[in-house]
Design an enzyme around this catalytic site. Structure first.
Site, PDB file in Angstrom:
ATOM      1  CG  HIS A 257      -1.867  -1.164   1.243  1.00 30.63           C
ATOM      2  ND1 HIS A 257      -1.645  -2.246   2.059  1.00 30.63           N
ATOM      3  CD2 HIS A 257      -3.004  -1.435   0.565  1.00 30.63           C
ATOM      4  CE1 HIS A 257      -2.606  -3.140   1.880  1.00 30.63           C
ATOM      5  NE2 HIS A 257      -3.452  -2.666   0.973  1.00 30.63           N
TER       6      HIS A 257
ATOM      7  CE1 TYR B 208      -0.386  -4.722   7.374  1.00 28.25           C
ATOM      8  CE2 TYR B 208      -1.600  -3.250   8.808  1.00 28.25           C
ATOM      9  CZ  TYR B 208      -1.554  -4.062   7.705  1.00 28.25           C
ATOM     10  OH  TYR B 208      -2.671  -4.210   6.922  1.00 28.25           O
TER      11      TYR B 208
END
Length: 362
Positions: A67, A335
């Site tokens: 992303h 993450y």
């Protein structure tokens, strides 16, 4: 002088205690080494997953490993109080909660065309009045392609671009999908739902299941979706010909006023899978409109409020808990690795800027 037998036994056992401590330390070190993959180099680790993202998209220092191309947004969540029947989280009490968010497209290349993938993403961070946070990362498809972290890694490897064509090898991808029939619902949904023409008119789904815990202590397995008030329209031929249009479209829409989505919470029935993100729940499940997300402005990734936010979906306030979906722990770990890498790159190069790529350095 007579010595106490107890004290004598203490002196005699000092080496024993030291040996025992050594065993514990060694065991802990071995555990950390195993988790890190040092003792089992072929075992899947979070670092290997992030390495695969980098291998597929190329090096883009200072950017998210997935992303990478996105835009910061901000606003608030206006709760109507209905969600309090399921969760004691303060965000569901009637009233407003400030929100920082981020629209993006999947992939690790911040310069990729908006049409490179058929999916849009929305990440949000709700900051409650008590200081606790609820972070969530959602996609514009209600199911995930794979069920386990191992399958996800295999998909990344199968998707690696061929140097000769700069695109994934269709035969390799076909073999992966054939070996993993769990991917069929995801493929069918994407084929039957053209990408939205805007960040503003897409629905965004939690994909994974979570547990809402009420004030009475009762637990409910749920999934949720942000459903737009803006009418969905599919991507146009003109947009297909453009490299980047989503961020500019969002900016233009916000000049006319805030954008709104309804937080629709779906409650699982007994027997519904809560540990498999590839399976949709049947129609007819209880749904609750918990309130309205209001986005009232957007900001560049270079200096926007979402720049340094790690949208870890396991950061949850009291009243919301993770389910036993194996993807959740893997997402959280990935993450964290991505965040650590990009922030280290920025620390080593404070002048790192990529304004021409319209990406996100967070």
């Amino acid at each position: 002088m007579n010595r106490s037998p107890y004290r004598a036994s203490q002196r005699i056992c000092v080496p024993c205690r030291l040996a025992a401590i050594g065993v514990v330390v060694a065991a802990m070190a071995g555990g950390f080494a195993y988790v890190a993959g040092w003792l089992t180099p072929q075992r899947l680790t979070t670092h290997r997953i992030i390495d695969a993202f980098e291998a597929n998209s190329g090096p883009h220092a200072g950017f998210r490993r997935n992303h990478a191309k996105g835009v910061c947004v901000a606003g608030y969540f206006d709760s109507n109080g209905n969600g309090a029947a399921l969760s004691s989280a303060a965000v569901f009490a009637k009233g407003q909660t400030p929100v920082i968010g981020r629209f993006a497209i999947p992939g690790g290349n911040p310069g990729a065309p908006d049409t490179s993938v058929p999916i849009r993403s929305l990440a949000l961070m709700f900051t409650q009045h008590d200081g606790e946070q609820w972070r969530t990362g959602m996609n514009s498809v209600p199911v995930f392609a794979v069920r386990t972290p191992e399958q996800f890694y295999q998909q990344l490897v199968a998707s690696k671009p061929d140097p000769a064509t700069a695109k994934p090898d269709p035969a390799v991808l076909k073999a992966f999908y054939a070996a993993n029939p769990e991917t069929q619902p995801f493929q069918a949904w994407v084929k039957g739902h053209p990408p939205s023409s805007s960040f503003a008119n897409g629905s965004y789904y939690s994909v994974n299941a979570f547990n809402f815990v009420g004030a009475d202590g009762n637990t409910h397995a749920v999934r949720w979706a942000m459903v737009p008030e803006t009418l969905y329209t599919p991507i146009t031929d003109a947009q297909n010909a453009e490299k980047s249009f989503l961020a500019a479209d969002l900016e233009q829409r916000l000049q006319s006023g805030p954008l709104r989505w309804h937080l629709m919470v779906t409650v699982a029935a007994p027997g519904d899978p809560v540990d498999d993100a590839t399976q949709a729940w049947p129609e007819g499940r209880q749904q609750i409109d918990a309130g309205t997300l209001v986005i009232d402005h957007e900001t560049s990734q270079e200096d926007g409020p979402c720049r340094d936010v790690n949208f870890d979906p396991t950061v949850l306030p009291a009243g919301i808990k993770t389910s036993n979906d194996p993807l959740l722990a893997a997402r959280s770990a990935a993450y964290a690795v991505s965040y650590n890498r990009r922030t280290r790159e920025e620390a080593l190069n404070p002048n790192l800027h990529h304004p021409q790529q319209n990406g996100d350095r967070s």
